[in-house]
Design a protein around this motif. Structure first.
Motif, short mmCIF file in Angstrom:
data_model
loop_
_atom_site.label_atom_id
_atom_site.label_comp_id
_atom_site.label_asym_id
_atom_site.label_seq_id
_atom_site.Cartn_x
_atom_site.Cartn_y
_atom_site.Cartn_z
N ILE A 232 2.95 -13.28 -3.08
CA ILE A 232 2.18 -14.22 -2.68
C ILE A 232 2.74 -15.56 -2.18
O ILE A 232 3.68 -15.71 -2.38
CB ILE A 232 0.85 -14.27 -3.91
N PHE B 143 -4.56 -23.98 -7.44
CA PHE B 143 -4.78 -22.82 -6.85
C PHE B 143 -5.69 -22.00 -7.46
O PHE B 143 -5.73 -21.82 -8.54
CB PHE B 143 -3.38 -22.23 -7.11
N VAL B 144 -6.67 -21.49 -6.37
CA VAL B 144 -7.73 -20.99 -6.76
C VAL B 144 -7.64 -19.31 -6.66
O VAL B 144 -8.06 -18.86 -7.13
CB VAL B 144 -9.00 -21.44 -5.95
N ARG B 145 -7.19 -19.05 -5.41
CA ARG B 145 -6.82 -17.57 -5.30
C ARG B 145 -5.52 -17.69 -4.45
O ARG B 145 -5.19 -18.43 -3.78
CB ARG B 145 -7.84 -16.98 -4.55
N PRO B 146 -4.88 -16.30 -4.40
CA PRO B 146 -3.66 -16.04 -3.79
C PRO B 146 -3.82 -15.89 -2.35
O PRO B 146 -4.80 -15.50 -1.69
CB PRO B 146 -3.07 -14.76 -4.12
N ALA B 147 -2.78 -16.38 -1.58
CA ALA B 147 -2.81 -16.26 0.12
C ALA B 147 -1.52 -14.96 -0.05
O ALA B 147 -0.47 -15.12 -0.63
CB ALA B 147 -2.47 -17.53 0.92
N TYR B 148 -1.61 -14.46 1.23
CA TYR B 148 -0.64 -13.40 1.40
C TYR B 148 -0.06 -13.62 2.84
O TYR B 148 -0.49 -14.37 3.69
CB TYR B 148 -1.10 -12.02 1.34
N ASP C 56 -1.58 -14.27 6.30
CA ASP C 56 -3.01 -14.94 6.18
C ASP C 56 -2.79 -16.23 7.38
O ASP C 56 -1.82 -16.85 7.08
CB ASP C 56 -3.31 -15.46 4.93
N ARG D 38 -9.10 -19.76 3.75
CA ARG D 38 -8.67 -18.41 4.41
C ARG D 38 -10.04 -17.90 4.67
O ARG D 38 -10.60 -17.42 3.78
CB ARG D 38 -7.85 -17.38 3.55
N GLU E 222 -13.04 -18.96 2.69
CA GLU E 222 -12.57 -18.81 1.15
C GLU E 222 -11.66 -20.08 0.72
O GLU E 222 -10.70 -20.11 1.26
CB GLU E 222 -12.27 -17.51 0.71
N VAL F 111 -8.55 -21.21 -1.08
CA VAL F 111 -7.38 -20.74 -1.78
C VAL F 111 -6.87 -21.90 -2.65
O VAL F 111 -6.37 -21.35 -3.65
CB VAL F 111 -6.27 -20.55 -0.54
#
Length: 139
Positions: free
Chosen positions: A51, A85-90, A93, A117, A120, A122
């Motif tokens: 991530i 950090f709320v959710r991963p980025a890849y 992205d 993203r 949403e 991130v």
């Protein structure tokens, strides 16, 4: 946003920000306490969990913060900042950072940056600014 790309203070500062530009960060717009930037997560930005490394997300949000707080004109630097950090980025992205001034009084300000993203969240970043007029050690 109140000002499209022009020759404002934030645009001048960003043009001299080699670190951010070499990471592929693009300033989309800035003006009067706001800024919007774009960055695509590259393979060099991915950590051992596959991530986006939090340091790159922080740097991206910090760049948006810098553009927003420098949009007023005087040289303004970070007095402090934090990120959640709320959710991963890849890898691959495309992220957008939207910075907005929350309050400004005297030489101090508070700015919030949402890293998104596809709409949403991130990460959420809060920066505290200080107007200094001139950075120590600058020529």
């Amino acid at each position: 946003m109140t000002q499209a790309m022009s020759d404002g203070a934030a645009q001048t500062m960003f043009a001299a920000d080699r670190a951010s530009r070499e990471l592929g960060i693009t300033l989309l717009e800035a003006g009067e306490g706001v800024a919007r930037l774009r960055m695509t997560v590259t393979s060099a930005m991915v950590n051992g969990h596959g991530i986006a490394h939090g340091g790159y997300l922080f740097l991206f949000a910090d760049t948006a913060f810098a553009c927003a707080c420098n949009s007023h004109g005087p040289v303004t630097v970070a007095a402090g900042a934090d990120i959640s950090f709320v959710r991963p980025a890849y890898e691959g992205d495309t992220l957008t950072a939207v910075a907005e001034e929350r309050t400004s009084r005297g030489r101090s300000g508070i700015y919030d940056v949402s890293v998104l993203r596809d709409g949403e969240v991130v990460a959420e970043f809060r920066g505290r600014s200080r107007t200094v007029g001139r950075v120590e050690g600058s020529r």
